[in-house]
Design a protein around this motif. Sequence first.
Motif, PDB file in Angstrom:
ATOM      1  N   ALA A  34      -1.837  21.433  31.447  1.00 14.18           N
ATOM      2  CA  ALA A  34      -1.564  20.256  30.624  1.00 14.18           C
ATOM      3  C   ALA A  34      -0.157  19.746  30.901  1.00 14.18           C
ATOM      4  O   ALA A  34       0.753  20.524  31.201  1.00 14.18           O
ATOM      5  CB  ALA A  34      -1.697  20.600  29.148  1.00 14.18           C
ATOM      6  N   LEU A  35      -0.002  18.429  30.798  1.00 14.22           N
ATOM      7  CA  LEU A  35       1.318  17.805  30.846  1.00 14.22           C
ATOM      8  C   LEU A  35       1.462  17.017  29.551  1.00 14.22           C
ATOM      9  O   LEU A  35       0.696  16.083  29.304  1.00 14.22           O
ATOM     10  CB  LEU A  35       1.419  16.886  32.069  1.00 14.22           C
ATOM     11  N   ILE A  36       2.396  17.455  28.712  1.00 17.81           N
ATOM     12  CA  ILE A  36       2.587  16.767  27.435  1.00 17.81           C
ATOM     13  C   ILE A  36       4.047  16.325  27.294  1.00 17.81           C
ATOM     14  O   ILE A  36       4.921  16.750  28.049  1.00 17.81           O
ATOM     15  CB  ILE A  36       2.181  17.649  26.222  1.00 17.81           C
ATOM     16  N   LYS A  43       5.212  10.779  31.999  1.00 13.19           N
ATOM     17  CA  LYS A  43       3.968  11.437  32.421  1.00 13.19           C
ATOM     18  C   LYS A  43       3.148  10.538  33.362  1.00 13.19           C
ATOM     19  O   LYS A  43       2.726  10.978  34.432  1.00 13.19           O
ATOM     20  CB  LYS A  43       3.127  11.815  31.185  1.00 13.19           C
ATOM     21  N   THR A  44       2.932   9.304  32.938  1.00  5.67           N
ATOM     22  CA  THR A  44       2.157   8.385  33.780  1.00  5.67           C
ATOM     23  C   THR A  44       2.897   8.088  35.079  1.00  5.67           C
ATOM     24  O   THR A  44       2.294   8.024  36.151  1.00  5.67           O
ATOM     25  CB  THR A  44       1.846   7.084  33.007  1.00  5.67           C
ATOM     26  N   ARG A  83      -6.631  10.734  40.965  1.00  4.27           N
ATOM     27  CA  ARG A  83      -6.143  10.617  39.590  1.00  4.27           C
ATOM     28  C   ARG A  83      -6.931   9.529  38.864  1.00  4.27           C
ATOM     29  O   ARG A  83      -7.478   8.623  39.483  1.00  4.27           O
ATOM     30  CB  ARG A  83      -4.635  10.328  39.572  1.00  4.27           C
ATOM     31  N   GLN A  86      -4.742   5.899  32.543  1.00  2.00           N
ATOM     32  CA  GLN A  86      -4.667   5.946  31.082  1.00  2.00           C
ATOM     33  C   GLN A  86      -5.592   4.878  30.486  1.00  2.00           C
ATOM     34  O   GLN A  86      -6.310   5.119  29.535  1.00  2.00           O
ATOM     35  CB  GLN A  86      -3.211   5.714  30.676  1.00  2.00           C
ATOM     36  N   ASP A 177      -5.273  11.086  33.194  1.00  2.00           N
ATOM     37  CA  ASP A 177      -4.281  10.531  32.281  1.00  2.00           C
ATOM     38  C   ASP A 177      -4.963  10.180  30.960  1.00  2.00           C
ATOM     39  O   ASP A 177      -5.695   9.202  30.875  1.00  2.00           O
ATOM     40  CB  ASP A 177      -3.622   9.293  32.897  1.00  2.00           C
ATOM     41  N   GLU A 178      -4.754  11.005  29.958  1.00  2.00           N
ATOM     42  CA  GLU A 178      -5.335  10.815  28.619  1.00  2.00           C
ATOM     43  C   GLU A 178      -6.849  10.616  28.671  1.00  2.00           C
ATOM     44  O   GLU A 178      -7.361   9.572  28.254  1.00  2.00           O
ATOM     45  CB  GLU A 178      -4.615   9.663  27.906  1.00  2.00           C
ATOM     46  N   VAL A 209      -3.015  14.949  31.141  1.00  2.00           N
ATOM     47  CA  VAL A 209      -2.104  14.424  30.128  1.00  2.00           C
ATOM     48  C   VAL A 209      -2.931  14.155  28.893  1.00  2.00           C
ATOM     49  O   VAL A 209      -3.970  13.497  28.967  1.00  2.00           O
ATOM     50  CB  VAL A 209      -1.443  13.104  30.587  1.00  2.00           C
ATOM     51  N   GLU A 210      -2.516  14.717  27.771  1.00  2.00           N
ATOM     52  CA  GLU A 210      -3.343  14.619  26.567  1.00  2.00           C
ATOM     53  C   GLU A 210      -2.434  14.673  25.342  1.00  2.00           C
ATOM     54  O   GLU A 210      -1.367  15.271  25.374  1.00  2.00           O
ATOM     55  CB  GLU A 210      -4.337  15.795  26.603  1.00  2.00           C
ATOM     56  N   HIS A 211      -2.875  14.009  24.276  1.00  2.00           N
ATOM     57  CA  HIS A 211      -2.069  14.033  23.049  1.00  2.00           C
ATOM     58  C   HIS A 211      -2.665  14.902  21.958  1.00  2.00           C
ATOM     59  O   HIS A 211      -1.974  15.305  21.039  1.00  2.00           O
ATOM     60  CB  HIS A 211      -1.860  12.618  22.515  1.00  2.00           C
TER      61      HIS A 211
END
Length: 253
Positions: A34-36, A43-44, A83, A86, A177-178, A209-211
Amino acid sequence: MGVIFKAEEVSLAFGGIKALDGFSIELEENTITALIGPNGAGKTTFFNVAGGIYPPDGGAVYFRGERVDGLRPDQICMKGLTRTFQIARELGEMSVWENVMLAPKGQVGERVFSSLLRWGTVKKQEKENWEKAEELLKEMGLYEERNELCKNLSAGKRKMLEICRAIMTGPELLMLDEPTAGATVDETKSIMGEIERLREEHGLTFLVVEHKMDVIMNLCNPIYVMYFGRNLAKGDAEAIQHNEQVREVYLGG
Ligand SMILES: Nc1ncnc2c1ncn2[C@@H]1O[C@H](COP(=O)(O)OP(=O)(O)O)[C@@H](O)[C@H]1O
Ligand SMILES: [Mg+2]
Protein backbone atom coordinates in the motif's frame (compact mmCIF):
# COMPACT_ATOMS: atom_id res chain seq x y z
CA MET A 1 10.34 -14.16 -4.69
CA GLY A 2 12.50 -11.11 -5.16
CA VAL A 3 12.33 -7.41 -5.78
CA ILE A 4 10.30 -6.70 -8.92
CA PHE A 5 10.31 -2.89 -8.71
CA LYS A 6 12.50 -0.33 -7.04
CA ALA A 7 12.51 3.46 -6.99
CA GLU A 8 15.50 5.25 -5.49
CA GLU A 9 15.30 8.82 -4.26
CA VAL A 10 12.93 9.95 -6.96
CA SER A 11 12.34 13.68 -7.25
CA LEU A 12 10.03 15.78 -9.38
CA ALA A 13 9.12 19.45 -9.02
CA PHE A 14 6.26 21.34 -10.62
CA GLY A 15 7.41 24.93 -10.62
CA GLY A 16 8.28 25.56 -6.99
CA ILE A 17 6.40 22.52 -5.64
CA LYS A 18 8.48 19.46 -4.90
CA ALA A 19 5.79 16.84 -5.53
CA LEU A 20 8.40 14.10 -5.08
CA ASP A 21 11.38 14.84 -2.90
CA GLY A 22 13.67 11.82 -2.77
CA PHE A 23 11.01 9.12 -2.45
CA SER A 24 12.16 5.48 -2.39
CA ILE A 25 10.18 2.26 -2.48
CA GLU A 26 10.80 -1.43 -3.12
CA LEU A 27 8.17 -3.97 -4.15
CA GLU A 28 8.52 -7.70 -3.54
CA GLU A 29 7.12 -9.97 -6.20
CA ASN A 30 3.64 -11.40 -5.57
CA THR A 31 2.80 -9.00 -2.73
CA ILE A 32 0.26 -6.21 -2.30
CA THR A 33 1.97 -3.07 -1.06
CA ALA A 34 0.00 0.00 0.00
CA LEU A 35 0.99 3.61 -0.58
CA ILE A 36 -0.83 5.99 1.73
CA GLY A 37 -0.51 9.62 2.76
CA PRO A 38 -2.56 12.80 2.99
CA ASN A 39 -3.95 14.54 -0.08
CA GLY A 40 -1.20 16.21 -2.06
CA ALA A 41 1.51 13.94 -0.62
CA GLY A 42 2.65 12.95 -4.12
CA LYS A 43 1.11 9.48 -4.53
CA THR A 44 -0.42 10.06 -7.96
CA THR A 45 2.70 11.89 -9.11
CA PHE A 46 4.73 8.85 -8.13
CA PHE A 47 2.47 6.63 -10.26
CA ASN A 48 2.89 9.07 -13.12
CA VAL A 49 6.67 8.83 -12.87
CA ALA A 50 6.65 5.02 -12.50
CA GLY A 51 4.29 4.75 -15.48
CA GLY A 52 6.37 7.00 -17.73
CA ILE A 53 4.08 10.02 -17.89
CA TYR A 54 6.77 12.26 -16.40
CA PRO A 55 10.50 11.59 -16.35
CA PRO A 56 11.80 12.31 -12.83
CA ASP A 57 14.16 15.25 -12.18
CA GLY A 58 16.37 12.94 -10.15
CA GLY A 59 16.66 9.40 -8.85
CA ALA A 60 16.16 6.08 -10.59
CA VAL A 61 13.35 3.61 -11.23
CA TYR A 62 14.00 -0.08 -11.88
CA PHE A 63 11.68 -2.81 -13.11
CA ARG A 64 13.14 -6.31 -12.83
CA GLY A 65 16.56 -4.75 -12.37
CA GLU A 66 16.37 -2.65 -15.52
CA ARG A 67 16.28 1.19 -15.51
CA VAL A 68 12.88 2.31 -16.77
CA ASP A 69 12.75 6.01 -15.80
CA GLY A 70 12.60 8.09 -18.96
CA LEU A 71 10.82 5.36 -20.94
CA ARG A 72 7.43 6.15 -22.47
CA PRO A 73 4.21 4.75 -20.99
CA ASP A 74 3.77 2.26 -23.85
CA GLN A 75 7.34 1.03 -23.41
CA ILE A 76 6.86 0.57 -19.69
CA CYS A 77 3.56 -1.19 -20.27
CA MET A 78 5.22 -3.58 -22.72
CA LYS A 79 7.72 -4.51 -20.02
CA GLY A 80 4.89 -5.57 -17.73
CA LEU A 81 4.14 -2.55 -15.56
CA THR A 82 0.61 -1.15 -15.90
CA ARG A 83 -1.08 1.52 -13.81
CA THR A 84 -4.67 2.62 -13.46
CA PHE A 85 -5.95 6.13 -12.89
CA GLN A 86 -7.55 7.75 -9.87
CA ILE A 87 -10.32 8.97 -12.16
CA ALA A 88 -11.48 6.05 -14.29
CA ARG A 89 -10.64 6.57 -17.95
CA GLU A 90 -12.96 4.13 -19.62
CA LEU A 91 -14.81 5.30 -22.68
CA GLY A 92 -18.36 5.97 -21.56
CA GLU A 93 -20.01 5.75 -24.95
CA MET A 94 -18.56 2.31 -25.55
CA SER A 95 -19.68 -0.97 -24.07
CA VAL A 96 -17.88 -2.89 -21.36
CA TRP A 97 -16.82 -5.44 -23.98
CA GLU A 98 -15.44 -2.81 -26.36
CA ASN A 99 -13.46 -1.21 -23.55
CA VAL A 100 -11.87 -4.48 -22.56
CA MET A 101 -11.03 -5.46 -26.15
CA LEU A 102 -9.32 -2.11 -26.77
CA ALA A 103 -6.70 -2.76 -24.14
CA PRO A 104 -4.50 -5.72 -25.18
CA LYS A 105 -0.89 -4.83 -25.89
CA GLY A 106 1.46 -5.96 -28.62
CA GLN A 107 -1.27 -6.72 -31.09
CA VAL A 108 0.32 -8.04 -34.23
CA GLY A 109 -2.51 -6.70 -36.35
CA GLU A 110 -1.60 -3.14 -35.50
CA ARG A 111 1.45 -3.33 -37.69
CA VAL A 112 0.42 -3.40 -41.34
CA PHE A 113 3.29 -5.45 -42.68
CA SER A 114 3.14 -8.16 -40.15
CA SER A 115 -0.60 -8.32 -40.47
CA LEU A 116 -0.22 -9.01 -44.19
CA LEU A 117 2.51 -11.53 -43.63
CA ARG A 118 1.09 -13.19 -40.59
CA TRP A 119 -2.63 -13.27 -41.09
CA GLY A 120 -2.86 -16.57 -39.26
CA THR A 121 -1.14 -15.12 -36.22
CA VAL A 122 -3.53 -12.17 -36.15
CA LYS A 123 -6.55 -14.43 -36.24
CA LYS A 124 -5.12 -16.58 -33.47
CA GLN A 125 -4.33 -13.56 -31.31
CA GLU A 126 -7.77 -12.08 -31.78
CA LYS A 127 -9.27 -15.35 -30.65
CA GLU A 128 -6.97 -15.49 -27.63
CA ASN A 129 -7.83 -11.92 -26.64
CA TRP A 130 -11.48 -12.69 -27.07
CA GLU A 131 -11.26 -15.72 -24.82
CA LYS A 132 -9.15 -13.89 -22.27
CA ALA A 133 -11.63 -11.00 -22.13
CA GLU A 134 -14.56 -13.36 -21.76
CA GLU A 135 -12.93 -15.28 -18.93
CA LEU A 136 -11.79 -12.12 -17.17
CA LEU A 137 -15.22 -10.46 -17.31
CA LYS A 138 -16.77 -13.62 -15.90
CA GLU A 139 -14.22 -13.79 -13.09
CA MET A 140 -14.65 -10.13 -12.27
CA GLY A 141 -18.45 -10.25 -12.30
CA LEU A 142 -18.91 -7.97 -15.32
CA TYR A 143 -19.89 -10.52 -17.92
CA GLU A 144 -23.64 -10.00 -17.55
CA GLU A 145 -23.10 -6.32 -18.26
CA ARG A 146 -20.73 -6.79 -21.19
CA ASN A 147 -23.05 -5.02 -23.63
CA GLU A 148 -23.89 -2.17 -21.27
CA LEU A 149 -22.48 1.27 -22.08
CA CYS A 150 -19.81 2.15 -19.53
CA LYS A 151 -21.47 5.42 -18.62
CA ASN A 152 -24.37 3.39 -17.17
CA LEU A 153 -22.19 1.39 -14.78
CA SER A 154 -21.93 2.17 -11.07
CA ALA A 155 -18.70 3.76 -9.81
CA GLY A 156 -17.58 0.46 -8.33
CA LYS A 157 -18.17 -1.46 -11.56
CA ARG A 158 -16.27 1.19 -13.49
CA LYS A 159 -13.34 0.70 -11.13
CA MET A 160 -13.58 -3.05 -11.71
CA LEU A 161 -13.60 -2.49 -15.47
CA GLU A 162 -10.51 -0.31 -15.13
CA ILE A 163 -8.73 -3.24 -13.49
CA CYS A 164 -9.93 -5.58 -16.28
CA ARG A 165 -8.51 -3.22 -18.89
CA ALA A 166 -5.20 -3.17 -17.05
CA ILE A 167 -5.14 -6.98 -16.81
CA MET A 168 -5.70 -7.27 -20.57
CA THR A 169 -2.29 -5.66 -21.13
CA GLY A 170 -0.74 -8.74 -19.51
CA PRO A 171 1.03 -7.01 -16.61
CA GLU A 172 3.24 -8.51 -13.92
CA LEU A 173 3.00 -5.41 -11.75
CA LEU A 174 -0.18 -3.37 -11.41
CA MET A 175 -0.27 0.05 -9.78
CA LEU A 176 -3.83 0.94 -8.76
CA ASP A 177 -4.65 4.54 -7.90
CA GLU A 178 -7.59 4.48 -5.45
CA PRO A 179 -9.19 1.34 -6.90
CA THR A 180 -12.25 1.58 -4.65
CA ALA A 181 -12.93 5.33 -4.91
CA GLY A 182 -16.67 5.91 -5.13
CA ALA A 183 -17.46 2.21 -4.67
CA THR A 184 -20.09 1.00 -2.20
CA VAL A 185 -19.10 -1.14 0.79
CA ASP A 186 -20.02 -4.34 -1.08
CA GLU A 187 -18.27 -3.25 -4.26
CA THR A 188 -15.19 -2.34 -2.24
CA LYS A 189 -15.15 -5.83 -0.74
CA SER A 190 -15.39 -7.48 -4.12
CA ILE A 191 -12.71 -5.25 -5.68
CA MET A 192 -10.32 -6.03 -2.85
CA GLY A 193 -11.22 -9.71 -3.11
CA GLU A 194 -10.37 -9.66 -6.82
CA ILE A 195 -7.03 -8.00 -6.17
CA GLU A 196 -6.13 -10.72 -3.68
CA ARG A 197 -7.34 -13.41 -6.09
CA LEU A 198 -5.26 -12.00 -8.96
CA ARG A 199 -2.22 -12.02 -6.70
CA GLU A 200 -2.88 -15.55 -5.52
CA GLU A 201 -3.98 -17.21 -8.76
CA HIS A 202 -2.11 -15.20 -11.37
CA GLY A 203 1.02 -14.33 -9.41
CA LEU A 204 0.61 -10.58 -9.90
CA THR A 205 2.24 -7.88 -7.78
CA PHE A 206 0.33 -4.78 -6.69
CA LEU A 207 1.00 -1.28 -5.45
CA VAL A 208 -2.24 0.23 -4.22
CA VAL A 209 -3.06 3.81 -3.27
CA GLU A 210 -6.08 3.66 -1.01
CA HIS A 211 -7.78 5.76 1.65
CA LYS A 212 -9.97 3.17 3.32
CA MET A 213 -7.86 2.09 6.27
CA ASP A 214 -9.72 -1.16 7.00
CA VAL A 215 -9.14 -2.24 3.40
CA ILE A 216 -5.44 -1.44 3.55
CA MET A 217 -4.94 -3.03 6.91
CA ASN A 218 -6.54 -6.30 5.79
CA LEU A 219 -5.06 -6.56 2.33
CA CYS A 220 -1.68 -4.88 2.17
CA ASN A 221 1.73 -5.65 3.56
CA PRO A 222 3.92 -3.67 3.73
CA ILE A 223 2.47 -0.19 3.91
CA TYR A 224 4.48 2.85 2.82
CA VAL A 225 3.50 6.26 4.14
CA MET A 226 4.33 9.29 2.01
CA TYR A 227 4.36 12.86 3.26
CA PHE A 228 5.37 15.92 1.22
CA GLY A 229 6.91 13.71 -1.44
CA ARG A 230 9.11 11.90 1.07
CA ASN A 231 9.12 8.61 2.95
CA LEU A 232 7.55 8.97 6.37
CA ALA A 233 7.20 5.33 7.44
CA LYS A 234 7.13 1.73 6.26
CA GLY A 235 5.75 -1.25 8.13
CA ASP A 236 2.94 -3.73 8.55
CA ALA A 237 -0.58 -2.66 9.54
CA GLU A 238 0.17 -3.01 13.22
CA ALA A 239 3.34 -0.90 13.11
CA ILE A 240 1.76 1.80 10.93
CA GLN A 241 -1.30 2.13 13.16
CA HIS A 242 0.92 2.65 16.17
CA ASN A 243 3.44 4.96 14.52
CA GLU A 244 3.21 8.36 16.25
CA GLN A 245 4.18 10.45 13.22
CA VAL A 246 1.74 8.62 10.97
CA ARG A 247 -1.05 9.15 13.47
CA GLU A 248 -0.27 12.84 13.57
CA VAL A 249 -0.17 13.53 9.85
CA TYR A 250 -2.56 10.96 8.50
CA LEU A 251 -4.62 8.88 10.83
CA GLY A 252 -5.70 11.94 12.76
CA GLY A 253 -4.17 11.70 16.22
N1 LIG B 1 0.72 18.39 -13.26
C1 LIG B 1 0.90 19.10 -12.14
N2 LIG B 1 1.25 20.40 -12.20
C2 LIG B 1 1.47 21.11 -11.06
N3 LIG B 1 1.39 20.61 -9.82
C3 LIG B 1 1.04 19.31 -9.70
C4 LIG B 1 0.79 18.49 -10.85
N4 LIG B 1 0.47 17.24 -10.42
C5 LIG B 1 0.53 17.28 -9.07
N5 LIG B 1 0.89 18.52 -8.64
C6 LIG B 1 1.10 18.92 -7.23
O1 LIG B 1 1.98 17.95 -6.67
C7 LIG B 1 1.59 17.64 -5.34
C8 LIG B 1 1.30 16.16 -5.23
O2 LIG B 1 0.08 15.86 -5.87
P1 LIG B 1 -0.47 14.39 -6.09
O3 LIG B 1 0.63 13.54 -6.60
O4 LIG B 1 -1.68 14.48 -6.91
O5 LIG B 1 -0.83 13.97 -4.60
P2 LIG B 1 -1.73 12.77 -4.03
O6 LIG B 1 -2.04 11.84 -5.16
O7 LIG B 1 -0.90 12.16 -2.95
O8 LIG B 1 -2.97 13.40 -3.46
C9 LIG B 1 0.40 18.53 -5.01
O9 LIG B 1 0.88 19.69 -4.39
C10 LIG B 1 -0.15 18.85 -6.40
O10 LIG B 1 -0.85 20.06 -6.38
MG1 LIG C 1 -3.86 11.14 -5.96
